[in-house]
Design a protein around this motif. Structure first.
Motif, PDB file in Angstrom:
ATOM      1  N   ASP A  85      -3.588   7.319   2.701  1.00  0.00           N
ATOM      2  CA  ASP A  85      -3.336   6.004   2.722  1.00  0.00           C
ATOM      3  C   ASP A  85      -4.215   5.211   1.739  1.00  0.00           C
ATOM      4  OD1 ASP A  85      -1.565   5.261   5.185  1.00  0.00           O
ATOM      5  OD2 ASP A  85      -3.154   6.529   6.206  1.00  0.00           O
ATOM      6  N   PHE A  86      -3.632   4.318   0.904  1.00  0.00           N
ATOM      7  CA  PHE A  86      -4.000   4.001  -0.261  1.00  0.00           C
ATOM      8  C   PHE A  86      -3.378   2.589  -0.930  1.00  0.00           C
ATOM      9  CE2 PHE A  86      -0.778   6.812  -1.598  1.00  0.00           C
ATOM     10  CZ  PHE A  86      -0.148   6.200  -2.561  1.00  0.00           C
ATOM     11  N   ALA A  87      -4.293   1.948  -1.754  1.00  0.00           N
ATOM     12  CA  ALA A  87      -3.662   0.991  -2.612  1.00  0.00           C
ATOM     13  C   ALA A  87      -4.002   0.971  -3.827  1.00  0.00           C
ATOM     14  CB  ALA A  87      -3.849  -0.371  -2.011  1.00  0.00           C
ATOM     15  N   HIS A 112      -8.277   1.371  -2.501  1.00  0.00           N
ATOM     16  CA  HIS A 112      -8.940   2.200  -1.415  1.00  0.00           C
ATOM     17  C   HIS A 112      -7.944   3.427  -1.480  1.00  0.00           C
ATOM     18  CE1 HIS A 112      -5.747   0.533   0.956  1.00  0.00           C
ATOM     19  NE2 HIS A 112      -5.851   1.715   1.760  1.00  0.00           N
ATOM     20  N   ASP A 130       1.605   1.337  -6.580  1.00  0.00           N
ATOM     21  CA  ASP A 130       1.789   2.051  -5.294  1.00  0.00           C
ATOM     22  C   ASP A 130       2.791   3.034  -5.087  1.00  0.00           C
ATOM     23  OD1 ASP A 130      -0.427   0.801  -4.515  1.00  0.00           O
ATOM     24  OD2 ASP A 130       0.569  -0.681  -3.166  1.00  0.00           O
ATOM     25  N   HIS A 136       1.226   5.381   1.354  1.00  0.00           N
ATOM     26  CA  HIS A 136       1.085   6.302   2.292  1.00  0.00           C
ATOM     27  C   HIS A 136       2.091   7.665   2.018  1.00  0.00           C
ATOM     28  CE1 HIS A 136       0.853   7.721   6.604  1.00  0.00           C
ATOM     29  NE2 HIS A 136       1.842   8.001   6.422  1.00  0.00           N
ATOM     30  N   SER A 160       0.781  -1.164   0.034  1.00  0.00           N
ATOM     31  CA  SER A 160      -0.058   0.037  -0.013  1.00  0.00           C
ATOM     32  C   SER A 160       0.827   1.283  -0.083  1.00  0.00           C
ATOM     33  CB  SER A 160      -1.026  -0.063   1.287  1.00  0.00           C
ATOM     34  OG  SER A 160      -0.249   0.010   2.222  1.00  0.00           O
TER      35      SER A 160
END
Length: 159
Positions: free
Chosen positions: A111-113, A90, A122, A4, A2
């Motif tokens: 915060d994501f993926a 997300h 990412d 950040h 992920s």
């Protein structure tokens, strides 16, 4: 895996002005350089659901998505997430504000993926978000500081 990011900037303006301008979603196309339009879809209390549309990218593609954003003025925070995630598995963002002696610190933590079939990974998106966040934050700072200066000038002008 992920992604950040954590970016912040100090804005030399009163907290109320920083809060009001950065949370006036309908005005985001005038505050951010990347957004062409915003459409508010619903409001329930401090939560707003809205569609953001970006200006066309270098290839002429226009990106848009739906996000939901909840403001907490007492805690000086805003939590948001993408409802329509597009290439993201997300995407969550937290805005934090803090009054400091030199102004207001505005912080964005994301915060994501990326989805497995997304056109970028990412790591690429982390670099892109960091670069773009710094650009947008500087622009926002400059626009808010200009508005603060105009308000100060107007308040000292003789009637």
């Amino acid at each position: 895996m992920s992604g950040h990011t954590d970016n912040s900037i100090i804005i030399d303006a009163p907290l109320d002005l920083v809060w009001d301008m950065t949370n006036d979603i309908e005005n985001w196309p005038q505050l951010f350089s990347e957004y062409a339009s915003v459409e508010v879809l619903s409001r329930k209390g401090d939560t707003t659901t809205f569609r953001l549309t970006m200006h066309p990218d270098a290839d002429g593609k226009v990106w848009n998505w739906v996000s939901e954003r909840t403001m907490d003025r007492a805690r000086l925070t805003v939590n948001a997430h993408r409802v329509e995630t597009g290439p993201f598995a997300h995407m969550n963002i937290r805005w934090e504000y803090a009054e400091l002696p030199g102004g207001v610190r505005m912080r964005w933590v994301q915060d994501f993926a990326m989805k497995p079939d997304a056109p970028v990974d990412d790591e690429w998106m982390t670099d892109n978000i960091n670069r773009n966040s710094r650009t947008q934050m500087a622009l926002i700072r400059d626009r808010i500081e200009q508005a603060a200066g105009e308000r100060r000038s107007a308040s000292v002008m003789p009637a």
